[in-house]
Design an enzyme around this catalytic site. Sequence first.
Site, mmCIF file in Angstrom:
data_model
loop_
_atom_site.group_PDB
_atom_site.id
_atom_site.type_symbol
_atom_site.label_atom_id
_atom_site.label_comp_id
_atom_site.label_asym_id
_atom_site.label_seq_id
_atom_site.Cartn_x
_atom_site.Cartn_y
_atom_site.Cartn_z
ATOM 1 N N TYR A 140 -99.702 28.483 105.453
ATOM 2 C CA TYR A 140 -99.662 29.037 104.349
ATOM 3 C C TYR A 140 -99.755 28.318 103.129
ATOM 4 C CZ TYR A 140 -100.213 33.490 106.648
ATOM 5 O OH TYR A 140 -100.429 34.676 107.245
ATOM 6 N N ASP A 151 -89.909 38.779 104.699
ATOM 7 C CA ASP A 151 -91.693 38.062 105.678
ATOM 8 C C ASP A 151 -91.109 36.657 105.338
ATOM 9 O OD1 ASP A 151 -94.690 39.681 104.980
ATOM 10 O OD2 ASP A 151 -94.503 36.804 104.443
ATOM 11 N N ARG A 162 -93.873 44.159 113.355
ATOM 12 C CA ARG A 162 -94.201 45.193 112.372
ATOM 13 C C ARG A 162 -93.510 46.908 112.602
ATOM 14 N NH1 ARG A 162 -97.380 42.731 108.234
ATOM 15 N NH2 ARG A 162 -96.993 40.190 108.737
ATOM 16 N N ARG A 220 -92.643 52.822 99.457
ATOM 17 C CA ARG A 220 -93.378 51.223 99.095
ATOM 18 C C ARG A 220 -94.132 51.653 97.654
ATOM 19 N NH1 ARG A 220 -96.214 48.284 97.002
ATOM 20 N NH2 ARG A 220 -97.416 47.105 98.327
ATOM 21 N N ARG A 238 -96.288 49.887 107.535
ATOM 22 C CA ARG A 238 -97.330 50.808 106.803
ATOM 23 C C ARG A 238 -97.433 51.345 107.760
ATOM 24 N NH1 ARG A 238 -101.337 46.632 104.706
ATOM 25 N NH2 ARG A 238 -100.453 45.658 106.507
HETATM 26 O O1 CP3 Z 1 -91.316 45.359 110.462
HETATM 27 C C1 CP3 Z 1 -91.519 44.612 110.304
HETATM 28 O O2 CP3 Z 1 -91.452 43.940 111.776
HETATM 29 C C2 CP3 Z 1 -90.053 43.979 109.373
HETATM 30 C C3 CP3 Z 1 -91.158 42.863 108.413
HETATM 31 C C4 CP3 Z 1 -91.822 41.965 109.048
HETATM 32 C C5 CP3 Z 1 -93.283 41.877 107.689
HETATM 33 N N1 CP3 Z 1 -94.196 40.624 107.414
HETATM 34 C C6 CP3 Z 1 -93.278 42.631 106.596
HETATM 35 C C7 CP3 Z 1 -94.407 43.366 105.874
HETATM 36 C C8 CP3 Z 1 -92.431 40.942 109.782
HETATM 37 C C9 CP3 Z 1 -91.438 40.290 110.280
HETATM 38 C C10 CP3 Z 1 -93.204 40.291 108.949
HETATM 39 C C11 CP3 Z 1 -93.949 38.800 109.647
HETATM 40 C C12 CP3 Z 1 -95.144 37.890 108.984
HETATM 41 N N2 CP3 Z 1 -95.358 37.940 107.426
HETATM 42 C C13 CP3 Z 1 -95.986 37.182 109.676
HETATM 43 C C14 CP3 Z 1 -95.068 37.271 111.440
HETATM 44 C C15 CP3 Z 1 -95.915 38.087 112.373
HETATM 45 C C16 CP3 Z 1 -97.453 38.280 112.029
HETATM 46 O O3 CP3 Z 1 -97.702 39.349 112.513
HETATM 47 O O4 CP3 Z 1 -97.924 36.985 112.469
HETATM 48 C C17 CP3 Z 1 -96.969 37.244 108.796
HETATM 49 C C18 CP3 Z 1 -98.205 35.997 109.524
HETATM 50 C C19 CP3 Z 1 -96.662 37.373 107.257
HETATM 51 C C20 CP3 Z 1 -97.637 36.923 106.501
HETATM 52 C C21 CP3 Z 1 -97.619 38.814 105.763
HETATM 53 N N3 CP3 Z 1 -97.182 39.492 105.404
HETATM 54 C C22 CP3 Z 1 -99.556 38.724 105.367
HETATM 55 C C23 CP3 Z 1 -100.692 37.987 106.282
HETATM 56 C C24 CP3 Z 1 -99.352 40.083 105.079
HETATM 57 C C25 CP3 Z 1 -100.489 40.723 104.983
HETATM 58 C C26 CP3 Z 1 -101.810 41.502 105.951
HETATM 59 C C27 CP3 Z 1 -100.152 42.721 106.422
HETATM 60 O O5 CP3 Z 1 -99.752 43.010 107.581
HETATM 61 O O6 CP3 Z 1 -100.492 43.010 105.332
HETATM 62 C C28 CP3 Z 1 -98.216 39.986 105.222
HETATM 63 C C29 CP3 Z 1 -97.833 41.775 103.974
HETATM 64 C C30 CP3 Z 1 -96.626 42.250 105.004
HETATM 65 N N4 CP3 Z 1 -95.475 41.852 105.537
HETATM 66 C C31 CP3 Z 1 -96.655 43.710 104.741
HETATM 67 C C32 CP3 Z 1 -95.452 44.530 105.507
HETATM 68 C C33 CP3 Z 1 -94.998 45.720 106.057
HETATM 69 C C34 CP3 Z 1 -96.923 44.518 104.221
HETATM 70 C C35 CP3 Z 1 -97.715 44.932 102.793
HETATM 71 C C36 CP3 Z 1 -97.245 46.235 102.097
HETATM 72 O O7 CP3 Z 1 -96.660 46.853 102.920
HETATM 73 O O8 CP3 Z 1 -97.495 46.362 101.061
#
Ligand code: CP3
Length: 341
Positions: A152, A76, A26, A39, A30
């Site tokens: 999911y 994602d 991640r 964003r 953010r």
């Molecule tokens: O930097 C990185 O790692 C690359 C991008 C990335 C994102 N999601 C961007 C994202 C990666 C590798 C993921 C994987 C992901 N997404 C997982 C597996 C990793 C983990 O954390 O366990 C999961 C379970 C998801 C599903 C997901 N996407 C959730 C639960 C959420 C909301 C919670 C949160 O972390 O914000 C997201 C949204 C998300 N995916 C964001 C980002 C940067 C935030 C949303 C935003 O910027 O508005």
Amino acid sequence: MSLKNDLLLRAARGESTDRTPVWLMRQAGRILPEYRAVREKLSGFKELVETPELAAEVTIQPVDILEVDAAIIFSDILVIPEAMGLTYEMIEKKGPHFPKTIKSSSDIDTLKVADPSELSYVYDAIKLTKSELNNRVPLIGFAGAPWTIFSYMVEGGGSKTFSKARGMLYTNPSDAHRLLDMITNTTIGYLKSQIAAGADLIQIFDSWAGVLPPNHYWEFSLKYISEICDAIDEVPITVFAKGAWFALKEMNDLNCNTIGLDWNMDPLKTREVLNSKTLQGNLDPCALYSSFDEIEKETKKMLDQFEGHPHIANLGHGVYPDTDPEKVKCFINSVREFSSR
Ligand code: CP3
């Protein structure tokens, strides 16, 4: 053209390196004001994921700003259910939501094994990122593990208990396997296309591994992760299964190079079991809330525990969005300083 910094790939292959490579799950997100600036101007998260120029820009931000040893493509794990026919929404400050969920056999009938071409925007983002990175560091591609994606699709979002998804494994195991099989086949095609577009390493995220009992973990999750690992031999693979401390012995037999550890796993005990794998992790993301001095100490302690074993430094899960980027830099610099040989 060969990579200027190939520490990650060398460590993944178990080769010796001058220092331990470091990146953060991640990292593109953010924590960086530069990410939030990109964003804010958009209609939402999906526009960023689906616009290759912007996805490439935020993928490279942490390489420039944090000086990590790898980029991870901005996308994602939920693009897979979407390509199969189940769309998701990303709700501000809440997370993912599926307006329709999978409850029955007839719901599964409405889904398809997606053709990899459905996700061409991801491959375009990878190609652009590769060209803009200009071989500075490797680019990591990724997908969710079938069990996590299944969760999911059945729950419709996050959950405290995962009782709907876990329940289906008891009430309708054959349909569960049918859906997991479809997710697996879609994922294999998707990952192969990511590699063809330029991904140098693949990470599989099994974020909800820890909610299953061991026998179900083997039957409904590791079996499918294992199929994916067997299907991909082009680049190194990392499997990160959060909470799967009970399955480490079985994970040592996976056809992958690296196992990601969360912060509950003890490096010293784990390295004895996972003796044929590179290990990635596993500082508690909350350690980055402490002082600069404390972060240095905790990072050094972690590095010492992996000393002598092939290691990729990372946190035990994704970096939390309210972490100070200066503290992230402190973690990265500490790895550089304390692991140099
Ligand atoms: O930097 C990185 O790692 C690359 C991008 C990335 C994102 N999601 C961007 C994202 C990666 C590798 C993921 C994987 C992901 N997404 C997982 C597996 C990793 C983990 O954390 O366990 C999961 C379970 C998801 C599903 C997901 N996407 C959730 C639960 C959420 C909301 C919670 C949160 O972390 O914000 C997201 C949204 C998300 N995916 C964001 C980002 C940067 C935030 C949303 C935003 O910027 O508005």
